[in-house]
Design a protein around this motif. Structure first.
Motif, PDB file in Angstrom:
ATOM      1  N   THR A  12      43.386  93.821  42.610  1.00  0.00           N
ATOM      2  CA  THR A  12      43.149  93.439  41.218  1.00  0.00           C
ATOM      3  C   THR A  12      42.488  92.064  41.224  1.00  0.00           C
ATOM      4  O   THR A  12      42.477  91.378  42.243  1.00  0.00           O
ATOM      5  CB  THR A  12      44.467  93.362  40.428  1.00  0.00           C
ATOM      6  N   GLU A  22      45.032  88.027  34.508  1.00  0.00           N
ATOM      7  CA  GLU A  22      44.475  89.351  34.827  1.00  0.00           C
ATOM      8  C   GLU A  22      43.656  89.872  33.650  1.00  0.00           C
ATOM      9  O   GLU A  22      42.563  90.421  33.828  1.00  0.00           O
ATOM     10  CB  GLU A  22      45.622  90.324  35.139  1.00  0.00           C
ATOM     11  N   GLY A  37      52.818  95.437  42.600  1.00  0.00           N
ATOM     12  CA  GLY A  37      53.140  96.662  41.881  1.00  0.00           C
ATOM     13  C   GLY A  37      54.633  96.857  41.750  1.00  0.00           C
ATOM     14  O   GLY A  37      55.425  95.938  41.968  1.00  0.00           O
ATOM     15  N   GLN A  49      39.013 102.005  37.149  1.00  0.00           N
ATOM     16  CA  GLN A  49      40.097 102.093  38.129  1.00  0.00           C
ATOM     17  C   GLN A  49      40.834 100.762  38.253  1.00  0.00           C
ATOM     18  O   GLN A  49      42.061 100.720  38.360  1.00  0.00           O
ATOM     19  CB  GLN A  49      39.536 102.522  39.487  1.00  0.00           C
ATOM     20  N   MET A  50      40.088  99.661  38.220  1.00  0.00           N
ATOM     21  CA  MET A  50      40.724  98.354  38.307  1.00  0.00           C
ATOM     22  C   MET A  50      41.521  98.056  37.041  1.00  0.00           C
ATOM     23  O   MET A  50      42.627  97.507  37.101  1.00  0.00           O
ATOM     24  CB  MET A  50      39.692  97.263  38.549  1.00  0.00           C
ATOM     25  N   TYR A  97      42.970 100.205  35.213  1.00  0.00           N
ATOM     26  CA  TYR A  97      44.171 101.031  35.299  1.00  0.00           C
ATOM     27  C   TYR A  97      45.217 100.352  36.183  1.00  0.00           C
ATOM     28  O   TYR A  97      46.407 100.298  35.830  1.00  0.00           O
ATOM     29  CB  TYR A  97      43.821 102.412  35.859  1.00  0.00           C
ATOM     30  N   ARG A  98      44.795  99.821  37.343  1.00  0.00           N
ATOM     31  CA  ARG A  98      45.738  99.139  38.229  1.00  0.00           C
ATOM     32  C   ARG A  98      46.311  97.899  37.560  1.00  0.00           C
ATOM     33  O   ARG A  98      47.512  97.614  37.669  1.00  0.00           O
ATOM     34  CB  ARG A  98      45.046  98.753  39.537  1.00  0.00           C
ATOM     35  N   TYR A 155      51.372  92.088  47.252  1.00  0.00           N
ATOM     36  CA  TYR A 155      51.663  93.319  46.507  1.00  0.00           C
ATOM     37  C   TYR A 155      52.346  92.961  45.207  1.00  0.00           C
ATOM     38  O   TYR A 155      53.334  92.226  45.192  1.00  0.00           O
ATOM     39  CB  TYR A 155      52.565  94.237  47.323  1.00  0.00           C
ATOM     40  N   LYS A 157      43.865  96.610  49.594  1.00  0.00           N
ATOM     41  CA  LYS A 157      43.181  97.574  48.724  1.00  0.00           C
ATOM     42  C   LYS A 157      44.166  98.652  48.284  1.00  0.00           C
ATOM     43  O   LYS A 157      45.004  99.079  49.077  1.00  0.00           O
ATOM     44  CB  LYS A 157      42.021  98.233  49.469  1.00  0.00           C
ATOM     45  N   PRO A 158      44.049  99.143  47.038  1.00  0.00           N
ATOM     46  CA  PRO A 158      43.153  98.658  45.984  1.00  0.00           C
ATOM     47  C   PRO A 158      43.668  97.346  45.399  1.00  0.00           C
ATOM     48  O   PRO A 158      44.860  97.149  45.253  1.00  0.00           O
ATOM     49  CB  PRO A 158      43.197  99.784  44.939  1.00  0.00           C
ATOM     50  N   GLN A 169      48.909  98.935  35.168  1.00  0.00           N
ATOM     51  CA  GLN A 169      50.139  99.309  35.870  1.00  0.00           C
ATOM     52  C   GLN A 169      50.949  98.073  36.222  1.00  0.00           C
ATOM     53  O   GLN A 169      52.170  98.031  36.037  1.00  0.00           O
ATOM     54  CB  GLN A 169      49.801 100.099  37.134  1.00  0.00           C
ATOM     55  N   HIS A 170      50.267  97.055  36.748  1.00  0.00           N
ATOM     56  CA  HIS A 170      50.954  95.814  37.102  1.00  0.00           C
ATOM     57  C   HIS A 170      51.486  95.107  35.861  1.00  0.00           C
ATOM     58  O   HIS A 170      52.572  94.529  35.879  1.00  0.00           O
ATOM     59  CB  HIS A 170      50.009  94.895  37.861  1.00  0.00           C
TER      60      HIS A 170
END
Length: 309
Positions: free
Chosen positions: A133, A199, A172, A219-220, A222-223, A170, A130-131, A226-227
């Motif tokens: 995707t 995604e 990110g 929020q998801m 946004y993540r 991970y 967490k968090p 980012q990825h």
């Protein structure tokens, strides 16, 4: 509606995914709902939820799940004890546990070596940190079902073979100074673009399934962006990088889901999708698509500032 896309190198067909029965265990109802919506948006038709290990164990014989996602920390019976109770049934038969070998994925914020070691000893197959995707959840399904590990039954340990290195999924930004700044290999580029596409499609289906963009979905998104920015930068896909950065800038400027225009979010999805599908797109056209998004965001930001003044 376009056919559901799969993660790269997956042997699972849409029909396989649709037939899966998944149990999601978490004491936070919002997390259960979010995971459920992601899985259903990806094509999993049979998703059941439980608020703790005791309730989940009572559901096993009725559901016969193909895979379990469980939180680590829960009241009454946490994810570790829930996992142990399932694995123990391989030695001491328990009518409540029809399949002691069912794949178990732990969804947790605990990522220390000690936490991972304890969970592996309990018999957990894989982890989602967490968090998360959509791709993180879907990749774990792909991994445990298409690359199953031998199941070990002994006095000292019951569970999947632990000799394979555990991956914490991970995806990110790289964190070590020795990590490469960019990856230019063609295969890596294709894989990165495919993952971005998966995604993106998962997020579009999630937004549709939830009937719009609420705080958890934003929020998801946004993540995921980012990825996407990170992956595009790694393979030097400048236009996709600019488009994803534009989405991040828009969300930052709006400050919350209530102020975000779904049409602006969909415009970013559409543009990134177009950039991914068109290999022969010339740089000037690709740059213009990204620039159009940046202008849209600048205009929306200005209007918001004027309204707030």
């Amino acid at each position: 509606m376009s056919p559901r896309r799969q993660l790269p190198s997956s042997n699972l067909t849409p029909a396989d995914v649709s037939r899966l029965k998944v149990l999601v265990v978490d004491d936070h109802a919002m997390t259960v709902r979010l995971v459920t919506d992601v899985l259903r948006a990806a094509g999993v038709e049979h998703v059941h939820g439980a608020s703790d290990g005791l309730r989940a164990r009572d559901l096993l014989s009725a559901i016969h799940p193909d895979i379990i996602f469980t939180d680590s920390k829960m009241p009454h019976m946490d994810g570790l004890e829930f996992t142990r109770s399932i694995r123990r049934a391989a030695i001491h038969a328990d009518p409540r546990v029809p399949n002691p070998q069912v794949p178990i994925v732990m969804v947790t914020a605990d990522r220390s070596v000690r936490d991972v070691h304890i969970a592996r000893l309990a018999g957990v197959n894989e982890f989602v940190i967490k968090p998360f995707t959509p791709a993180a959840l879907l990749s774990r399904i792909q991994l445990v079902l298409t690359k199953p590990r031998p199941f070990i039954i002994s006095e000292a340990y019951v569970g999947p073979d632990r000799r394979r290195r555990v991956e914490l999924n991970y995806s990110g930004p790289l964190r070590r100074t020795s990590d490469p700044d960019e990856v230019a290999d063609g295969v890596e580029r294709d894989q990165a673009r495919e993952t971005i596409g998966v995604e993106l499609e998962a997020m579009r289906r999630l937004v549709a399934a939830r009937g719009g963009v609420d705080r958890a979905t934003l929020q998801m998104i946004y993540r995921v962006m980012q990825h996407t920015t990170f992956r595009a930068r790694q393979v030097r896909d400048r236009a996709v990088e600019r488009a994803s950065l534009s989405m991040l800038a828009y969300v930052d400027a709006m400050g919350g889901p209530d102020a975000c225009d779904p049409e602006v979010i969909e415009a970013h999805f559409e543009t990134i999708g177009a950039l991914l599908k068109t290999e022969a797109l010339d740089e000037a056209t690709a740059a213009k698509l990204a620039q159009d998004l940046e202008r849209m965001v600048a205009m929306k930001t200005m209007l918001r500032r004027v309204a707030a003044a």
